[in-house]
Design a protein around this motif. Structure first.
Motif, PDB file in Angstrom:
ATOM      1  N   ILE A 179       0.837  -1.203   0.000  1.00  0.00           N
ATOM      2  CA  ILE A 179       0.000   0.000   0.000  1.00  0.00           C
ATOM      3  C   ILE A 179       0.871   1.253   0.000  1.00  0.00           C
ATOM      4  CG2 ILE A 179      -1.625   1.352   1.402  1.00  0.00           C
ATOM      5  CD1 ILE A 179      -2.835  -1.343   2.299  1.00  0.00           C
ATOM      6  N   TRP A 180       1.970   1.212   0.768  1.00  0.00           N
ATOM      7  CA  TRP A 180       2.875   2.366   0.818  1.00  0.00           C
ATOM      8  C   TRP A 180       3.476   2.655  -0.567  1.00  0.00           C
ATOM      9  CZ3 TRP A 180       2.773   5.647   4.638  1.00  0.00           C
ATOM     10  CH2 TRP A 180       3.779   6.595   4.779  1.00  0.00           C
ATOM     11  N   ALA A 181       3.884   1.607  -1.262  1.00  0.00           N
ATOM     12  CA  ALA A 181       4.394   1.793  -2.627  1.00  0.00           C
ATOM     13  C   ALA A 181       3.268   2.174  -3.576  1.00  0.00           C
ATOM     14  CB  ALA A 181       5.080   0.517  -3.114  1.00  0.00           C
ATOM     15  N   GLY A 182       2.050   1.663  -3.298  1.00  0.00           N
ATOM     16  CA  GLY A 182       0.907   1.968  -4.148  1.00  0.00           C
ATOM     17  C   GLY A 182       0.554   3.448  -4.155  1.00  0.00           C
ATOM     18  N   ILE A 183       0.910   4.157  -3.082  1.00  0.00           N
ATOM     19  CA  ILE A 183       0.676   5.607  -3.051  1.00  0.00           C
ATOM     20  C   ILE A 183       1.448   6.275  -4.190  1.00  0.00           C
ATOM     21  CG2 ILE A 183       1.037   7.735  -1.724  1.00  0.00           C
ATOM     22  CD1 ILE A 183       0.715   6.018   0.831  1.00  0.00           C
ATOM     23  N   ALA A 184       2.728   5.895  -4.317  1.00  0.00           N
ATOM     24  CA  ALA A 184       3.545   6.444  -5.409  1.00  0.00           C
ATOM     25  C   ALA A 184       3.006   5.995  -6.759  1.00  0.00           C
ATOM     26  CB  ALA A 184       5.001   6.015  -5.241  1.00  0.00           C
ATOM     27  N   GLY A 185       2.537   4.740  -6.840  1.00  0.00           N
ATOM     28  CA  GLY A 185       1.969   4.241  -8.086  1.00  0.00           C
ATOM     29  C   GLY A 185       0.719   5.007  -8.490  1.00  0.00           C
ATOM     30  N   ASN A 230      -5.071  -1.320 -19.499  1.00  0.00           N
ATOM     31  CA  ASN A 230      -5.257  -0.206 -18.571  1.00  0.00           C
ATOM     32  C   ASN A 230      -3.907   0.137 -17.950  1.00  0.00           C
ATOM     33  OD1 ASN A 230      -5.848   1.465 -16.325  1.00  0.00           O
ATOM     34  ND2 ASN A 230      -7.935   0.659 -16.263  1.00  0.00           N
ATOM     35  N   VAL A 231      -3.232   1.139 -18.495  1.00  0.00           N
ATOM     36  CA  VAL A 231      -1.870   1.469 -18.070  1.00  0.00           C
ATOM     37  C   VAL A 231      -1.839   1.922 -16.620  1.00  0.00           C
ATOM     38  CG1 VAL A 231       0.074   3.045 -18.436  1.00  0.00           C
ATOM     39  CG2 VAL A 231      -1.091   2.021 -20.393  1.00  0.00           C
ATOM     40  N   GLY A 232      -2.755   2.808 -16.243  1.00  0.00           N
ATOM     41  CA  GLY A 232      -2.767   3.318 -14.875  1.00  0.00           C
ATOM     42  C   GLY A 232      -2.937   2.222 -13.855  1.00  0.00           C
ATOM     43  N   ARG A 233      -3.878   1.311 -14.098  1.00  0.00           N
ATOM     44  CA  ARG A 233      -4.105   0.204 -13.165  1.00  0.00           C
ATOM     45  C   ARG A 233      -2.877  -0.687 -13.063  1.00  0.00           C
ATOM     46  NH1 ARG A 233      -8.995  -3.444 -14.754  1.00  0.00           N
ATOM     47  NH2 ARG A 233      -7.479  -4.139 -16.315  1.00  0.00           N
ATOM     48  N   ASN A 234      -2.195  -0.927 -14.172  1.00  0.00           N
ATOM     49  CA  ASN A 234      -1.000  -1.758 -14.148  1.00  0.00           C
ATOM     50  C   ASN A 234       0.156  -1.081 -13.427  1.00  0.00           C
ATOM     51  OD1 ASN A 234      -1.250  -4.429 -15.676  1.00  0.00           O
ATOM     52  ND2 ASN A 234      -2.260  -3.026 -17.090  1.00  0.00           N
ATOM     53  N   VAL A 235       0.245   0.225 -13.524  1.00  0.00           N
ATOM     54  CA  VAL A 235       1.288   0.961 -12.793  1.00  0.00           C
ATOM     55  C   VAL A 235       1.079   0.804 -11.296  1.00  0.00           C
ATOM     56  CG1 VAL A 235       2.118   3.286 -12.220  1.00  0.00           C
ATOM     57  CG2 VAL A 235       1.833   2.627 -14.614  1.00  0.00           C
ATOM     58  N   VAL A 236      -0.163   0.998 -10.841  1.00  0.00           N
ATOM     59  CA  VAL A 236      -0.467   0.855  -9.409  1.00  0.00           C
ATOM     60  C   VAL A 236      -0.225  -0.583  -8.961  1.00  0.00           C
ATOM     61  CG1 VAL A 236      -2.262   1.024  -7.645  1.00  0.00           C
ATOM     62  CG2 VAL A 236      -2.126   2.743  -9.453  1.00  0.00           C
ATOM     63  N   VAL A 259       2.998  12.114 -11.500  1.00  0.00           N
ATOM     64  CA  VAL A 259       4.104  12.498 -10.618  1.00  0.00           C
ATOM     65  C   VAL A 259       5.209  11.450 -10.724  1.00  0.00           C
ATOM     66  CG1 VAL A 259       4.780  13.070  -8.256  1.00  0.00           C
ATOM     67  CG2 VAL A 259       2.463  13.599  -9.057  1.00  0.00           C
ATOM     68  N   ASN A 260       6.441  11.904 -10.899  1.00  0.00           N
ATOM     69  CA  ASN A 260       7.575  10.987 -11.050  1.00  0.00           C
ATOM     70  C   ASN A 260       7.732  10.127  -9.803  1.00  0.00           C
ATOM     71  OD1 ASN A 260      10.517  10.125 -10.872  1.00  0.00           O
ATOM     72  ND2 ASN A 260      10.433  10.962 -12.937  1.00  0.00           N
ATOM     73  N   GLU A 261       7.752   8.798 -10.006  1.00  0.00           N
ATOM     74  CA  GLU A 261       7.803   7.877  -8.869  1.00  0.00           C
ATOM     75  C   GLU A 261       9.128   7.913  -8.123  1.00  0.00           C
ATOM     76  OE1 GLU A 261       9.321   5.439 -12.347  1.00  0.00           O
ATOM     77  OE2 GLU A 261       7.821   6.993 -11.997  1.00  0.00           O
ATOM     78  N   LEU A 273      -0.077   8.137  -7.597  1.00  0.00           N
ATOM     79  CA  LEU A 273       0.304   9.491  -7.995  1.00  0.00           C
ATOM     80  C   LEU A 273       0.902   9.500  -9.404  1.00  0.00           C
ATOM     81  CD1 LEU A 273       1.864  10.751  -4.640  1.00  0.00           C
ATOM     82  CD2 LEU A 273      -0.308  11.461  -5.666  1.00  0.00           C
ATOM     83  N   LYS A 274       1.628   8.437  -9.743  1.00  0.00           N
ATOM     84  CA  LYS A 274       2.191   8.313 -11.097  1.00  0.00           C
ATOM     85  C   LYS A 274       1.071   8.125 -12.122  1.00  0.00           C
ATOM     86  CE  LYS A 274       5.350   7.010 -14.284  1.00  0.00           C
ATOM     87  NZ  LYS A 274       6.488   7.818 -14.765  1.00  0.00           N
ATOM     88  N   ALA A 275       0.135   7.234 -11.810  1.00  0.00           N
ATOM     89  CA  ALA A 275      -0.928   6.902 -12.771  1.00  0.00           C
ATOM     90  C   ALA A 275      -1.947   8.025 -12.910  1.00  0.00           C
ATOM     91  CB  ALA A 275      -1.620   5.613 -12.333  1.00  0.00           C
ATOM     92  N   ALA A 276      -2.320   8.651 -11.788  1.00  0.00           N
ATOM     93  CA  ALA A 276      -3.404   9.629 -11.811  1.00  0.00           C
ATOM     94  C   ALA A 276      -2.929  11.044 -12.107  1.00  0.00           C
ATOM     95  CB  ALA A 276      -4.150   9.601 -10.479  1.00  0.00           C
TER      96      ALA A 276
END
Length: 358
Positions: A125-131, A238-244, A139-141, A133-136
């Protein structure tokens, strides 16, 4: 032999030559400093393999390095740079400590797995925050994961200070025995070395990494997104979902590394003035292992041997432990500068090709 197998075999050769070059560079620097490199390396291996206790402690040292290396490599395979393994490691530690202390009345076969799962999920979940922000938000991870490292450090200290310890102490209460993942039978065999189930979990994690990324549909999508976001989106992914998703799984590896350190090694969490460094070491392990899960098992083993064995160099040959970091840095340099290694190997490959033709 499959294309993937050929690539992996070639990478193994490059890594082995890079390790050899790194050891040679380290030996040269020792000679310049007035130290005996043969005695130094001999002392290093005696420290690691000299007795059962030290060998067991070396195995224990390797496990979290493999997991944080997998965390970095998994994100990289999806086209992301997870520099936040350190923060995810701390969050995993803190979550496992909380479950190990606060949850009571559970049998060991439920309590310990629960603490491990919660540690891994919280790291994810902590890493998912960065994911997210990157997808939505784009923001550079790299920036967000670095910033989240420090947030995790202070959040972990806050939780331990306010919920998991008595005032005036500098560490939490010990976790309950039912949350421990220590293996007493193996620990006794290795003369009370801190052997735990996390050693086997790190191997299973590498196997999961391989099969998920190369043998599943979701893994194919993650790799496609990593190769080319635009092409993957054009193909209907779905690029955003895959990034997260990639960042979550990456963080789960690092969170699991933190959990096994608490549940299998220390059994309590201290108030930290700085980050432990295991997450950052995972970057080096991923580089040495060429971002391949089985390469990371070997890279983590090498890193653990060099790290634990550096004490032997210090006592046996009077070599400063910092020199081992120069050796590790040299190995990473030669792996990063693969052109040098491949240039050295080129005559051997050319000779083999000629022999096949003949």
């Amino acid at each position: 032999m499959s294309k993937l197998s050929k690539i992996f075999t070639g990478n193994i050769v490059v890594s082995l030559v890079a390790i050899l070059f790194g050891l040679i560079v380290g030996a040269i620097i020792m000679l310049i400093g007035g130290y005996d490199p043969i005695l130094a390396y001999q002392s290093l291996f005696e420290q690691v393999f000299g007795n059962k206790y030290d060998f067991g402690e070396t195995l224990r040292e390797i496990s979290p390095l493999v997991l944080t290396g997998l965390a970095v490599a998994f994100a990289f395979r999806a086209g992301l740079f997870n520099i936040g393994g350190e923060g995810q490691f701390i969050i995993g530690m803190t979550a496992a400590t909380f479950i190990g202390i606060k949850v009571t009345g559970l049998p060991a076969y439920i309590h310990a797995p629960l603490a491990l799962i919660v540690g891994a999920v919280c790291g994810g979940i902590w890493a998912g925050i960065a994911g997210y922000l990157k997808a939505a938000r784009g923001v550079n991870e790299v920036i967000t994961t670095i910033m989240l490292n420090w947030t995790a450090l202070y959040l972990g200290n806050y939780i331990v200070t306010n919920f998991l310890m008595k005032s005036g102490m500098d560490k939490s209460f010990d976790i309950q025995d039912s949350a421990s993942i220590s293996i007493q039978s193996l620990s006794s065999f290795f003369n009370d070395a801190r052997i735990h189930w996390g050693m086997f979990l790190s191997i299973l994690a590498a196997i999961f990494f391989y099969y998920f990324l190369w043998k599943s549909k979701q893994g194919f999508e993650l790799r496609a997104v990593g190769h080319n976001h635009n092409a993957a989106e054009y193909a209907g992914m779905n690029v955003g979902r895959n990034v997260v998703k990639a960042m979550f799984i990456s963080g789960a590896f690092a969170g699991l590394a933190g959990a096994i350190q608490i549940l299998g090694v220390f059994h309590y969490q201290t108030i930290m003035s700085g980050t432990p460094g295991t997450g950052f070491d995972g970057i080096a392990v991923a580089l040495i292992g060429m971002n391949h899960p089985f390469g990371i098992l070997l890279g983590g083993s090498l890193f653990g041997i060099l790290t634990y064995g550096s004490a032997g160099m210090s006592f046996g040959a009077d070599v400063p432990p910092e020199l081992i970091r120069i050796v590790i840095g040299s190995i990473i340099f030669f792996i990063a500068a693969q052109g040098i290694v491949r240039w050295v190997l080129k005559p051997f490959y050319s000779k083999r090709k000629k022999e096949k033709v003949l």
